[in-house]
Design a protein around this motif. Structure first.
Motif, short mmCIF file in Angstrom:
data_model
loop_
_atom_site.label_atom_id
_atom_site.label_comp_id
_atom_site.label_asym_id
_atom_site.label_seq_id
_atom_site.Cartn_x
_atom_site.Cartn_y
_atom_site.Cartn_z
N GLU A 42 22.02 9.26 -100.61
CA GLU A 42 21.69 10.59 -101.14
C GLU A 42 22.59 11.66 -100.53
O GLU A 42 23.24 11.44 -99.52
CB GLU A 42 20.25 10.93 -100.75
N SER A 43 22.51 12.83 -101.13
CA SER A 43 23.23 13.98 -100.59
C SER A 43 22.75 14.27 -99.17
O SER A 43 21.55 14.29 -98.91
CB SER A 43 22.96 15.19 -101.49
N GLY A 44 23.71 14.46 -98.27
CA GLY A 44 23.36 14.76 -96.89
C GLY A 44 23.16 13.53 -96.02
O GLY A 44 22.82 13.64 -94.84
N ALA A 45 23.41 12.33 -96.59
CA ALA A 45 23.20 11.10 -95.83
C ALA A 45 24.27 10.91 -94.75
O ALA A 45 24.08 10.14 -93.82
CB ALA A 45 23.19 9.90 -96.76
N GLY A 46 25.39 11.60 -94.88
CA GLY A 46 26.45 11.47 -93.89
C GLY A 46 27.66 10.69 -94.40
O GLY A 46 28.52 10.30 -93.61
N LYS A 47 27.75 10.52 -95.69
CA LYS A 47 28.86 9.74 -96.26
C LYS A 47 30.20 10.44 -96.03
O LYS A 47 31.15 9.83 -95.55
CB LYS A 47 28.66 9.54 -97.77
N SER A 48 30.26 11.72 -96.38
CA SER A 48 31.54 12.43 -96.22
C SER A 48 31.94 12.53 -94.76
O SER A 48 33.11 12.33 -94.42
CB SER A 48 31.45 13.84 -96.81
N VAL A 49 30.97 12.84 -93.91
CA VAL A 49 31.29 12.97 -92.49
C VAL A 49 31.84 11.64 -91.97
O VAL A 49 32.84 11.61 -91.24
CB VAL A 49 30.05 13.42 -91.69
N THR A 50 31.24 10.53 -92.39
CA THR A 50 31.76 9.21 -91.98
C THR A 50 33.19 9.03 -92.49
O THR A 50 34.08 8.63 -91.73
CB THR A 50 30.87 8.09 -92.55
N1 LIG Z 1 30.33 21.68 -90.99
C1 LIG Z 1 29.09 21.25 -90.69
N2 LIG Z 1 28.33 21.89 -89.81
C2 LIG Z 1 27.08 21.46 -89.51
N3 LIG Z 1 26.53 20.37 -90.03
C3 LIG Z 1 27.22 19.67 -90.92
C4 LIG Z 1 28.54 20.07 -91.31
N4 LIG Z 1 29.01 19.18 -92.21
C5 LIG Z 1 28.01 18.29 -92.38
N5 LIG Z 1 26.95 18.56 -91.61
C6 LIG Z 1 25.72 17.79 -91.51
O1 LIG Z 1 25.99 16.45 -91.79
C7 LIG Z 1 25.10 15.96 -92.78
C8 LIG Z 1 25.80 14.97 -93.65
O2 LIG Z 1 26.76 15.64 -94.43
P1 LIG Z 1 27.73 14.90 -95.44
O3 LIG Z 1 28.61 15.92 -96.02
O4 LIG Z 1 28.38 13.74 -94.78
O5 LIG Z 1 26.73 14.35 -96.55
P2 LIG Z 1 27.09 13.45 -97.80
O6 LIG Z 1 26.41 12.18 -97.61
O7 LIG Z 1 28.55 13.42 -98.01
O8 LIG Z 1 26.38 14.27 -98.95
P3 LIG Z 1 26.93 14.71 -100.38
O9 LIG Z 1 26.54 13.63 -101.33
O10 LIG Z 1 26.17 15.97 -100.63
O11 LIG Z 1 28.40 14.93 -100.27
C9 LIG Z 1 24.60 17.17 -93.53
O12 LIG Z 1 23.30 17.01 -93.94
C10 LIG Z 1 24.68 18.27 -92.51
O13 LIG Z 1 23.45 18.38 -91.83
#
Ligand SMILES: Nc1ncnc2c1ncn2[C@@H]1O[C@H](COP(=O)(O)OP(=O)(O)OP(=O)(O)O)[C@@H](O)[C@H]1O
Ligand code: SF4
Ligand SMILES: [Mg+2]
Lengths: 322, 324
Positions: A42-50
């Motif tokens: 889901e959105s916010g799961a941490g995929k992009s950060v990984t």
């Molecule tokens: N620049 C930031 N500052 C603070 N917290 C962040 C930042 N970027 C991401 N996060 C945290 O990391 C979590 C995961 O973010 P991420 O972008 O990896 O989600 P995602 O799985 O890629 O979601 P999406 O499908 O919306 O892209 C977010 O819920 C947020 O709490």
């Protein structure tokens, strides 16, 4: 054989004013040469950060707090900036979500391609331009030489994403990380772009990490899958196995929510509730507030990834019962 | 692009017409030119005859048309005080002002660009905080105070720099320049610093805030992901995008700078157009005041048009719409 990419116990924190926020928790996965892995959740799961942590390009104030990222024999997590720069866009290319935002509006396509080649290879401008032309042809851009002198706004969204893909191919990388490469595009061309990406990965034997929340796309393109939930991987295995016999209640919910899984006319089964905020995670299994199989142990102990009876790695206390 | 330039020039001409109209209206409401010519001893009937001969009884628009005809040829009235063409008076004062503005603009560009960029990419560095703090102080001190403080310290106390005038100038085909003598440069230092003292901090802050906004864009993150050299990311990718808003604001601020030349020139008794304008006001020299307004208006319009064209050159999107 040594894997192309081996991520071990990766954790990423954001140093926020209220204290550190752990967005990626103890994540491990690996990728062989030419292998394609889907990262879903889901959105916010941490995929992009990984995804971004692999090239150590996490937005401020994020940083890798633990773990190693072995890639072609080197640990990217501990690499100094200068060496990391030589890997980014060279051995590992990224494709971003929105090609409208990715390309610089005031620079020509040619400039944005040639600068990438010249940042990594010892070639003349002329040679760099030839490489750019070759890659533009590979992504089926018509009359590429004319295109080099044009600016991003002169292209449609689909064309722009083709150009971004061409840029990612410039240095013949061994790994491409694509973060929702088709989400921002028109529905009618999403499949076209995905097919192109798949074709290029296959012909050049390139590794691919495909970040998406679209399970249907993942099952078409990738061989292996990792499902993320609240910063951790809850299930990983071969794409076919995971989509056919999902082991984790969360994955089961995701697949049940797919439109084509039920018979026509069936109501979509949505997973009740929402992913907990990283700020106040429940104790034990992060999925427990939404899980119908939840028992006492789920509220006390964090489950770790273990092989279940079908050979999939699942992080669930009741993996073999659900 | 050509169509774009033509359109901008047409707009500039319209603006100039409006400025001329305002100038003419002011002139009409100031004093009676016949009295200036004849004195008080002439009878009312004779005065009326002269008025007719001079065309002063014609309808307002006819007179404006005649005024514009003259203006196009460079005749924008005669100065009461100098007893010669107002344009000639202004042209003899213009080099002093232009050299002052050029030096200040140079100071602004040389310092604001690197300081703005640095404090945007290293916002937490001690030096950036120092620059930001200093710029707040700089903006809040009025120009005349800066000027007087400088005169007090460097002229009165230390005797390092002259406190007024342009010093030794050289006549280069009608252009009196202070650039060719050491004395001229010494006289130029304090006035140009004073004149830039407000704009420089403003520009540093402007470049910094625009640049910080640009740095948040995905295309910057993408530039890093492509493995480009930091210098290239900052200068080619970020600063080029920062330039667009800075050019726009910069063009407007140039006009403000003209207002500040009046202050600066007065404090330093700098024999330029601004000082001349203050003198004209004191002497009630209405034609010279109007001529000044029109020349400054022209400079302002030309600068803004040039700025817009430069903007079009930097921004590919404008270039395309211009082609259509
Ligand atoms: N620049 C930031 N500052 C603070 N917290 C962040 C930042 N970027 C991401 N996060 C945290 O990391 C979590 C995961 O973010 P991420 O972008 O990896 O989600 P995602 O799985 O890629 O979601 P999406 O499908 O919306 O892209 C977010 O819920 C947020 O709490
Ligand atoms: S550990 Fe418990 S709560 Fe978590 S998914 Fe498994 S059954 Fe559900
Ligand atoms: Mg994301």
């Amino acid at each position: 054989m040594q894997p192309l990419l081996d991520v071990k116990n990766l954790s990423v924190e954001f140093a926020l004013r209220q204290g550190p926020l752990e967005a990626v928790k103890n994540v491990s996965f690996s990728l062989n040469k030419g292998e394609r892995l889907g990262l879903v959740g889901e959105s916010g799961a941490g995929k992009s950060v990984t995804g971004f942590s692999i090239i150590n390009l996490i937005s401020k104030p994020g940083y890798i707090s633990n773990g190693s990222i072995m890639f072609e024999g080197q640990d990217l997590a501990k690499m100094p900036f200068d060496k990391m720069r030589g890997v980014r866009g060279n051995r590992i290319s990224m494709i971003f979500q929105d090609p409208m935002m990715t390309l610089n509006p005031v620079l020509t396509i040619g400039t944005q391609m040639i600068e990438t080649v010249m940042a990594h290879m010892d070639v003349t401008r002329k040679e760099a331009e030839e490489i750019a032309l070759e890659k533009l042809r590979k992504v089926y851009i018509p009359s590429p030489r004319k295109r080099l002198a044009q600016y991003p706004h002169e292209f449609s969204g689909g064309m722009r994403q083709r150009i971004v893909i061409a840029i990612s191919l410039l240095t013949d990388p061994s790994l491409i990380i694509a973060d929702e490469p088709t989400t921002a595009l028109d529905v009618t061309i999403q499949a076209e772009i995905m097919d192109l990406l798949l074709e290029l990965c296959e012909t050049d034997n390139m590794g691919l990490i495909l970040i998406t929340h679209d399970l249907a796309v993942v099952s078409e393109v990738t061989q292996r899958i990792a499902v993320m939930y609240a910063g951790g991987i809850v299930e990983t295995g071969s794409t076919r196995q995971v989509t056919e016999t999902p082991g984790h209640p969360y994955t089961q919910g995701l697949i049940a929510a797919l439109p084509q899984s039920g018979a026509a006319g069936d109501r979509l089964t949505q997973i009740p509730g929402a992913m907990p905020s990283l700020m106040n995670m429940p104790a034990g299994c992060p999925f427990n507030p939404r899980c119908q199989h939840c028992t006492d142990i789920c509220k006390q102990e964090l489950p770790t990834l273990k092989e279940n009876k079908s050979g999939i790695l699942v992080a669930c206390h009741h993996a073999d019962k659900v | 692009m050509f169509a774009f330039i033509v359109r901008r020039i047409a707009q500039a001409i319209i603006v100039m017409l409006i400025i001329s109209f305002i100038g003419f209206a002011i002139k009409q409401s100031f004093g009676d030119p016949v009295r200036e010519i004849t004195g008080v001893s002439v009878s009312a009937a004779e005065r009326e005859k002269i008025r007719d001969e001079l065309g002063l009884n014609d309808p307002f628009m006819v007179q404006f048309g005649r005024f514009m005809q003259g203006a196009v040829k460079g005749d924008i009235g005669r100065s009461f005080f100098y007893k010669k063409s107002a344009l000639d008076v202004i042209l003899s004062k213009a080099p002093a002002t232009l050299e002052l503005v050029m030096c200040s603009a140079l100071i602004i560009v040389i310092f604001s660009v690197p300081l703005g960029i640095y404090s945007a990419i290293r916002p937490k560095a001690l030096f950036s905080r120092f620059v930001m703090g200093g710029s707040i102080v700089g903006v809040s001190i009025p120009v005349f105070l800066t000027a007087i403080l400088m005169i007090y310290v460097f002229s009165v106390e230390l005797h390092w720099l002259p406190s007024y005038g342009r010093g030794e100038t050289v006549n280069l085909g009608g252009w009196r320049t202070g650039f060719l003598t050491l004395d001229g440069w010494e006289h130029l230092i304090m006035p140009s610093i004073a004149l830039s003292s407000i704009m420089l901090p403003l520009f540093i802050r402007l470049i910094r805030s625009e640049m910080m906004e640009v740095l948040e864009n995905d295309y910057i993150k993408y530039a890093w992901a492509k493995g480009l050299m930091p210098k290239r990311v900052w200068i080619v990718h970020a600063f080029k995008n920062t330039l667009l808003p800075v050019i726009t604001v910069g063009g407007v601020q140039l006009g403000t700078m003209i207002a500040f030349t009046i202050l600066t020139e007065t404090v330093f008794q700098w024999q330029g157009m601004g000082f001349m304008f203050i003198e004209a006001v004191e002497r009630g020299d209405a034609p010279l005041m109007v001529a000044y307004l029109m020349v400054v208006g022209l400079i302002f319009v030309v600068v803004n048009t040039v700025v817009d064209v430069i903007y079009g050159l930097v921004n590919p999107q404008v270039r395309i719409t211009g082609q259509k």
